[in-house]
Motif scaffolding. Structure first.
Motif, PDB file in Angstrom:
ATOM      1  N   ASP A   1      -1.256 -53.872  44.783  1.00 23.86           N
ATOM      2  CA  ASP A   1      -1.723 -53.857  43.400  1.00 23.86           C
ATOM      3  C   ASP A   1      -3.086 -53.164  43.365  1.00 23.86           C
ATOM      4  O   ASP A   1      -3.665 -52.827  44.400  1.00 23.86           O
ATOM      5  CB  ASP A   1      -1.787 -55.268  42.805  1.00 23.86           C
ATOM      6  N   VAL A   2      -3.582 -52.954  42.176  1.00 26.87           N
ATOM      7  CA  VAL A   2      -4.833 -52.206  42.009  1.00 26.87           C
ATOM      8  C   VAL A   2      -5.986 -52.876  42.752  1.00 26.87           C
ATOM      9  O   VAL A   2      -6.792 -52.220  43.418  1.00 26.87           O
ATOM     10  CB  VAL A   2      -5.174 -52.059  40.505  1.00 26.87           C
ATOM     11  N   ASP A   3      -6.068 -54.217  42.676  1.00 25.66           N
ATOM     12  CA  ASP A   3      -7.179 -54.932  43.308  1.00 25.66           C
ATOM     13  C   ASP A   3      -7.184 -54.770  44.824  1.00 25.66           C
ATOM     14  O   ASP A   3      -8.245 -54.765  45.454  1.00 25.66           O
ATOM     15  CB  ASP A   3      -7.109 -56.427  42.961  1.00 25.66           C
ATOM     16  N   GLU A   4      -5.990 -54.647  45.409  1.00 25.79           N
ATOM     17  CA  GLU A   4      -5.921 -54.516  46.863  1.00 25.79           C
ATOM     18  C   GLU A   4      -6.517 -53.193  47.331  1.00 25.79           C
ATOM     19  O   GLU A   4      -7.171 -53.122  48.371  1.00 25.79           O
ATOM     20  CB  GLU A   4      -4.470 -54.622  47.334  1.00 25.79           C
ATOM     21  N   ILE A   5      -6.306 -52.156  46.561  1.00 19.83           N
ATOM     22  CA  ILE A   5      -6.831 -50.838  46.928  1.00 19.83           C
ATOM     23  C   ILE A   5      -8.280 -50.671  46.472  1.00 19.83           C
ATOM     24  O   ILE A   5      -9.110 -50.101  47.169  1.00 19.83           O
ATOM     25  CB  ILE A   5      -5.959 -49.719  46.313  1.00 19.83           C
ATOM     26  N   TYR A   6      -8.588 -51.198  45.290  1.00 11.65           N
ATOM     27  CA  TYR A   6      -9.926 -51.016  44.719  1.00 11.65           C
ATOM     28  C   TYR A   6     -10.742 -52.302  44.748  1.00 11.65           C
ATOM     29  O   TYR A   6     -11.579 -52.543  43.894  1.00 11.65           O
ATOM     30  CB  TYR A   6      -9.809 -50.534  43.267  1.00 11.65           C
TER      31      TYR A   6
ATOM     32  N   GLY B   1     -10.734 -37.424  45.361  1.00  9.68           N
ATOM     33  CA  GLY B   1      -9.959 -38.620  45.021  1.00  9.68           C
ATOM     34  C   GLY B   1      -8.742 -38.775  45.909  1.00  9.68           C
ATOM     35  O   GLY B   1      -8.436 -39.876  46.391  1.00  9.68           O
ATOM     36  N   VAL B   2      -8.038 -37.661  46.139  1.00  9.34           N
ATOM     37  CA  VAL B   2      -6.863 -37.687  47.018  1.00  9.34           C
ATOM     38  C   VAL B   2      -7.261 -38.149  48.417  1.00  9.34           C
ATOM     39  O   VAL B   2      -6.637 -39.046  49.001  1.00  9.34           O
ATOM     40  CB  VAL B   2      -6.204 -36.289  47.092  1.00  9.34           C
ATOM     41  N   GLY B   3      -8.314 -37.542  48.956  1.00  7.51           N
ATOM     42  CA  GLY B   3      -8.763 -37.895  50.301  1.00  7.51           C
ATOM     43  C   GLY B   3      -9.159 -39.356  50.418  1.00  7.51           C
ATOM     44  O   GLY B   3      -8.832 -40.033  51.402  1.00  7.51           O
ATOM     45  N   THR B   4      -9.855 -39.863  49.397  1.00  6.75           N
ATOM     46  CA  THR B   4     -10.316 -41.255  49.413  1.00  6.75           C
ATOM     47  C   THR B   4      -9.144 -42.230  49.456  1.00  6.75           C
ATOM     48  O   THR B   4      -9.119 -43.162  50.276  1.00  6.75           O
ATOM     49  CB  THR B   4     -11.182 -41.537  48.165  1.00  6.75           C
ATOM     50  N   ILE B   5      -8.155 -42.024  48.591  1.00  2.63           N
ATOM     51  CA  ILE B   5      -7.027 -42.953  48.506  1.00  2.63           C
ATOM     52  C   ILE B   5      -6.098 -42.827  49.709  1.00  2.63           C
ATOM     53  O   ILE B   5      -5.639 -43.833  50.267  1.00  2.63           O
ATOM     54  CB  ILE B   5      -6.246 -42.735  47.193  1.00  2.63           C
ATOM     55  N   VAL B   6      -5.823 -41.600  50.136  1.00  2.99           N
ATOM     56  CA  VAL B   6      -4.931 -41.412  51.286  1.00  2.99           C
ATOM     57  C   VAL B   6      -5.569 -41.993  52.547  1.00  2.99           C
ATOM     58  O   VAL B   6      -4.900 -42.653  53.349  1.00  2.99           O
ATOM     59  CB  VAL B   6      -4.585 -39.919  51.467  1.00  2.99           C
ATOM     60  N   LYS B   7      -6.861 -41.781  52.721  1.00  3.61           N
ATOM     61  CA  LYS B   7      -7.579 -42.367  53.868  1.00  3.61           C
ATOM     62  C   LYS B   7      -7.482 -43.892  53.835  1.00  3.61           C
ATOM     63  O   LYS B   7      -7.249 -44.543  54.858  1.00  3.61           O
ATOM     64  CB  LYS B   7      -9.037 -41.919  53.835  1.00  3.61           C
TER      65      LYS B   7
END
Length: 218
Positions: free
Chosen positions: A31-36, A65-71
């Motif tokens: 969910d959003v909270d787990e990632i952010y 943004g892509v790099g941050t989330i994929v990492k």
């Protein structure tokens, strides 16, 4: 951008059904909270200039943004292999660069573009196309194929002008960019050199739906 993210189709049930058909063992659905959870903000990455070409010129900061989330996903999942489609070839190259620069023990594998029977590259965004734009959108791949056939008989500049002219008076499609670039650096070329791999890249709007595609040039 945030507006595009809101509109982006998220057919979870259908995705799960497709994964079940190919006997997928597990699905990670954070969910959003787990990632952010820590109010994560985009990092600034240096992808050796890959992020400055094509999509980077039209979507500032997108690849940070892509790099941050994929990492973040790689840190959580710790996969051995990760698979990305060649439809977003620039993203594929950038993720390969991310893994190499950060020494992540992971193999990135590119997968060929899947297409509808009419040639349109498969994408979740296609479900947002009106009937009129669904009929018009295959023109994008048709132009790419024609560009591929003309690659050895025209200069990159001549070919770019030819494509721009093809879209100039199209009633239902608006060309954002067309470029011929070297696969490794993604830099637009002026001349063809031996022992280099090239691709033609295109982005166009069908109404308010932005479509991208590319094709390997021989």
């Amino acid at each position: 951008n945030s507006d595009d993210l809101k509109k982006y189709p998220k057919p979870l049930e259908n995705d799960l059904k497709l994964l079940k058909q190919v006997k997928c063992d597990a699905v990670f659905l954070p969910d959003v909270d787990e990632i952010y959870s820590k109010k994560i903000t985009s990092q600034n990455f240096d992808f050796d200039g890959l992020e400055l070409e094509m999509e980077g010129k039209h979507r500032e900061g997108h690849f940070d943004g892509v790099g941050t989330i994929v990492k973040k996903l790689f840190e959580i999942i710790k996969p051995d292999n990760a698979y990305f489609g060649e439809k977003d070839f620039q993203q594929l190259q950038i993720i390969k660069k991310l893994v190499k620069k950060l020494n992540i023990p992971l193999k990135i594998i590119g997968l060929p573009i899947l297409r509808e029977d009419n040639g349109l590259a498969m994408s979740s965004r296609n479900s947002r196309l009106s009937e009129q734009h669904k009929k018009a959108a295959p023109f994008i791949y048709k132009v790419l194929r024609n560009a591929q056939q003309r690659f050895t008989s025209k200069t990159p500049k001549e070919l770019t002008l030819w494509v721009e002219e093809k879209f100039k008076n199209h009633k239902h499609l608006q060309l954002e960019y067309f470029t011929i670039a070297e696969e490794e650096t993604l830099k637009t070329i002026e001349n063809i050199q031996p022992n280099k791999n090239y691709r033609a890249f295109i982005a166009a709007y069908a109404g308010d739906v932005r479509l991208i595609d590319n094709i390997r040039l021989q």
